[in-house]
Design a protein around this motif. Structure first.
Motif, PDB file in Angstrom:
ATOM      1  N   GLU A   1       0.827  -1.213   0.000  1.00 55.31           N
ATOM      2  CA  GLU A   1       0.000   0.000   0.000  1.00 55.31           C
ATOM      3  C   GLU A   1       0.861   1.263   0.000  1.00 55.31           C
ATOM      4  O   GLU A   1       0.515   2.264  -0.652  1.00 55.31           O
ATOM      5  N   LYS A   2       2.001   1.234   0.692  1.00 52.08           N
ATOM      6  CA  LYS A   2       2.801   2.431   0.910  1.00 52.08           C
ATOM      7  C   LYS A   2       3.864   2.685  -0.162  1.00 52.08           C
ATOM      8  O   LYS A   2       4.275   3.831  -0.358  1.00 52.08           O
ATOM      9  N   VAL A   3       4.304   1.627  -0.834  1.00 58.00           N
ATOM     10  CA  VAL A   3       5.440   1.769  -1.755  1.00 58.00           C
ATOM     11  C   VAL A   3       4.975   1.543  -3.191  1.00 58.00           C
ATOM     12  O   VAL A   3       4.466   0.473  -3.530  1.00 58.00           O
ATOM     13  N   LYS A   4       5.174   2.551  -4.026  1.00 57.24           N
ATOM     14  CA  LYS A   4       4.722   2.456  -5.414  1.00 57.24           C
ATOM     15  C   LYS A   4       5.627   1.559  -6.246  1.00 57.24           C
ATOM     16  O   LYS A   4       5.156   0.791  -7.085  1.00 57.24           O
ATOM     17  N   GLU A   5       6.947   1.691  -6.058  1.00 52.44           N
ATOM     18  CA  GLU A   5       7.891   0.933  -6.875  1.00 52.44           C
ATOM     19  C   GLU A   5       8.405  -0.244  -6.060  1.00 52.44           C
ATOM     20  O   GLU A   5       9.431  -0.163  -5.388  1.00 52.44           O
ATOM     21  N   LEU A   6       7.678  -1.346  -6.143  1.00 48.32           N
ATOM     22  CA  LEU A   6       7.972  -2.543  -5.368  1.00 48.32           C
ATOM     23  C   LEU A   6       8.531  -3.616  -6.295  1.00 48.32           C
ATOM     24  O   LEU A   6       7.879  -4.029  -7.251  1.00 48.32           O
ATOM     25  N   ASN A   7       9.758  -4.024  -6.024  1.00 54.41           N
ATOM     26  CA  ASN A   7      10.425  -5.050  -6.831  1.00 54.41           C
ATOM     27  C   ASN A   7      10.477  -6.334  -6.015  1.00 54.41           C
ATOM     28  O   ASN A   7      11.304  -6.475  -5.108  1.00 54.41           O
ATOM     29  N   ARG A   8       9.581  -7.256  -6.340  1.00 55.26           N
ATOM     30  CA  ARG A   8       9.467  -8.493  -5.565  1.00 55.26           C
ATOM     31  C   ARG A   8      10.072  -9.649  -6.353  1.00 55.26           C
ATOM     32  O   ARG A   8       9.839  -9.792  -7.566  1.00 55.26           O
ATOM     33  N   PHE A   9      10.864 -10.472  -5.661  1.00 59.96           N
ATOM     34  CA  PHE A   9      11.584 -11.562  -6.299  1.00 59.96           C
ATOM     35  C   PHE A   9      11.299 -12.871  -5.573  1.00 59.96           C
ATOM     36  O   PHE A   9      10.930 -12.884  -4.392  1.00 59.96           O
ATOM     37  N   LYS A  10      11.503 -13.979  -6.275  1.00 59.22           N
ATOM     38  CA  LYS A  10      11.406 -15.286  -5.644  1.00 59.22           C
ATOM     39  C   LYS A  10      12.608 -15.496  -4.724  1.00 59.22           C
ATOM     40  O   LYS A  10      13.701 -14.998  -4.997  1.00 59.22           O
ATOM     41  N   PRO A  11      12.438 -16.240  -3.631  1.00 59.87           N
ATOM     42  CA  PRO A  11      13.567 -16.506  -2.733  1.00 59.87           C
ATOM     43  C   PRO A  11      14.721 -17.220  -3.445  1.00 59.87           C
ATOM     44  O   PRO A  11      15.885 -17.013  -3.097  1.00 59.87           O
ATOM     45  N   GLU A  12      14.407 -18.059  -4.446  1.00 56.46           N
ATOM     46  CA  GLU A  12      15.448 -18.788  -5.171  1.00 56.46           C
ATOM     47  C   GLU A  12      15.985 -17.901  -6.291  1.00 56.46           C
ATOM     48  O   GLU A  12      15.405 -17.817  -7.380  1.00 56.46           O
ATOM     49  N   LYS A  13      17.107 -17.224  -6.035  1.00 58.50           N
ATOM     50  CA  LYS A  13      17.693 -16.320  -7.023  1.00 58.50           C
ATOM     51  C   LYS A  13      19.197 -16.271  -6.819  1.00 58.50           C
ATOM     52  O   LYS A  13      19.720 -16.739  -5.806  1.00 58.50           O
ATOM     53  N   ASP A  14      19.903 -15.685  -7.784  1.00 60.88           N
ATOM     54  CA  ASP A  14      21.370 -15.688  -7.756  1.00 60.88           C
ATOM     55  C   ASP A  14      21.958 -14.538  -6.947  1.00 60.88           C
ATOM     56  O   ASP A  14      23.136 -14.571  -6.608  1.00 60.88           O
ATOM     57  N   GLU A  15      21.174 -13.496  -6.668  1.00 61.33           N
ATOM     58  CA  GLU A  15      21.661 -12.350  -5.901  1.00 61.33           C
ATOM     59  C   GLU A  15      20.855 -12.207  -4.614  1.00 61.33           C
ATOM     60  O   GLU A  15      19.687 -12.573  -4.566  1.00 61.33           O
ATOM     61  N   THR A  16      21.491 -11.653  -3.597  1.00 57.34           N
ATOM     62  CA  THR A  16      20.733 -11.299  -2.393  1.00 57.34           C
ATOM     63  C   THR A  16      19.874 -10.076  -2.696  1.00 57.34           C
ATOM     64  O   THR A  16      20.111  -9.340  -3.667  1.00 57.34           O
ATOM     65  N   ASP A  17      18.897  -9.852  -1.843  1.00 54.41           N
ATOM     66  CA  ASP A  17      18.060  -8.663  -2.000  1.00 54.41           C
ATOM     67  C   ASP A  17      18.903  -7.389  -1.919  1.00 54.41           C
ATOM     68  O   ASP A  17      18.668  -6.430  -2.656  1.00 54.41           O
ATOM     69  N   MET A  18      19.903  -7.393  -1.029  1.00 56.02           N
ATOM     70  CA  MET A  18      20.762  -6.219  -0.899  1.00 56.02           C
ATOM     71  C   MET A  18      21.551  -5.966  -2.182  1.00 56.02           C
ATOM     72  O   MET A  18      21.712  -4.817  -2.615  1.00 56.02           O
ATOM     73  N   GLU A  19      22.054  -7.031  -2.808  1.00 57.42           N
ATOM     74  CA  GLU A  19      22.803  -6.841  -4.050  1.00 57.42           C
ATOM     75  C   GLU A  19      21.910  -6.256  -5.148  1.00 57.42           C
ATOM     76  O   GLU A  19      22.340  -5.376  -5.896  1.00 57.42           O
ATOM     77  N   LEU A  20      20.682  -6.719  -5.234  1.00 53.50           N
ATOM     78  CA  LEU A  20      19.766  -6.183  -6.245  1.00 53.50           C
ATOM     79  C   LEU A  20      19.516  -4.697  -6.008  1.00 53.50           C
ATOM     80  O   LEU A  20      19.507  -3.899  -6.950  1.00 53.50           O
ATOM     81  N   ALA A  21      19.345  -4.321  -4.745  1.00 52.59           N
ATOM     82  CA  ALA A  21      19.125  -2.910  -4.428  1.00 52.59           C
ATOM     83  C   ALA A  21      20.369  -2.076  -4.712  1.00 52.59           C
ATOM     84  O   ALA A  21      20.276  -0.967  -5.253  1.00 52.59           O
ATOM     85  N   LEU A  22      21.535  -2.601  -4.361  1.00 52.67           N
ATOM     86  CA  LEU A  22      22.778  -1.862  -4.601  1.00 52.67           C
ATOM     87  C   LEU A  22      23.042  -1.699  -6.088  1.00 52.67           C
ATOM     88  O   LEU A  22      23.479  -0.630  -6.537  1.00 52.67           O
ATOM     89  N   ASN A  23      22.783  -2.740  -6.873  1.00 52.37           N
ATOM     90  CA  ASN A  23      22.971  -2.627  -8.329  1.00 52.37           C
ATOM     91  C   ASN A  23      22.117  -1.500  -8.901  1.00 52.37           C
ATOM     92  O   ASN A  23      22.566  -0.713  -9.738  1.00 52.37           O
ATOM     93  N   TRP A  24      20.864  -1.431  -8.445  1.00 53.74           N
ATOM     94  CA  TRP A  24      19.987  -0.345  -8.905  1.00 53.74           C
ATOM     95  C   TRP A  24      20.559   1.008  -8.489  1.00 53.74           C
ATOM     96  O   TRP A  24      20.597   1.950  -9.286  1.00 53.74           O
ATOM     97  N   ALA A  25      21.000   1.102  -7.242  1.00 50.66           N
ATOM     98  CA  ALA A  25      21.510   2.375  -6.732  1.00 50.66           C
ATOM     99  C   ALA A  25      22.745   2.835  -7.513  1.00 50.66           C
ATOM    100  O   ALA A  25      22.879   4.025  -7.839  1.00 50.66           O
TER     101      ALA A  25
END
Length: 215
Positions: A64-88
């Motif tokens: 409800e609060k966040v417009k740009e929500l990037n949701r991923f499956k738990p089974e992935k090659d990067e951690t959530d932090m790495e995905l966020a850092l790559n975007w940043a």
């Protein structure tokens, strides 16, 4: 523009987040860190995660609060932090600060420190640092750097990331060095202190972790 990324590490290790919130800065939440931002009255611009650490009710609040929500499956090659850092990094900000990246599981801590190395290896010199209540951590490539006195983080440690650091020189430090080779595994440069308002450190080869800390 500074991008602040808040992960889901223990909240008792977080500094006062509002003190890092300035006009024009962007907050990004990672997994449970999104909820922490919302609960502290801070609006995340982006959110990344598989959100396996929040309840269904908490996830509804996030959606409800966040417009740009990037949701991923738990089974992935990067951690959530790495995905966020790559975007940043793609946004080419002035600086990136990571919060909620220490404490709890040690594998997550070591992975987050490894993420600081990645931009240096790729030649991306956007400064990235990990911050918690007692520490500030960043990674440096060879060069000369000025470092200022900070009474809130009295101790300064230099830790080799590569097999050795060559030509390490510390000026205006309690324990100075001149053109020293420091191998990996050495504790020579732990808990140093500045003796003036500012000092310099430089080295010619290797990758160096700089940790500013307090008791």
């Amino acid at each position: 523009m500074i991008i602040n990324i808040l992960a889901g590490g223990p909240e008792d290790l977080l500094p006062e987040l509002s003190s890092f919130s300035n006009a024009g800065d962007i907050w990004v939440g990672v997994d449970r860190g999104v909820l922490t931002l919302i609960q502290n009255g801070m609006q995340p611009k982006m959110a990344f995660g598989d959100f396996d650490s929040v309840s269904n009710e908490e996830l509804l609040i996030i959606e409800e609060k966040v417009k740009e929500l990037n949701r991923f499956k738990p089974e992935k090659d990067e951690t959530d932090m790495e995905l966020a850092l790559n975007w940043a990094l793609e946004q080419n900000p002035e600086k990136i600060r990571l919060f909620g990246a220490t404490g709890g599981r040690l594998d997550h801590l070591f992975a987050n420190i490894q993420l600081l190395i990645k931009p240096v290896l790729e030649g991306n010199f956007v400064p990235v640092e990990i911050i918690d209540k007692k520490n500030k951590i960043n990674i440096k490539a060879p060069g000369e750097y000025t470092i200022k006195q900070n009474p809130n983080f009295k101790y300064i440690s230099f830790v080799p990331i590569t097999m050795e650091i060559k030509g390490l020189t510390l000026r205006n430090f309690k324990y100075p060095l001149t053109d020293r080779t420091v191998p990996a595994g050495s504790t020579l440069c732990i808990s140093n202190e500045l003796i003036d308002d500012c000092g310099t450190f430089s080295f010619t080869e290797g990758i160096l972790m700089v940790v500013r800390s307090k008791d």
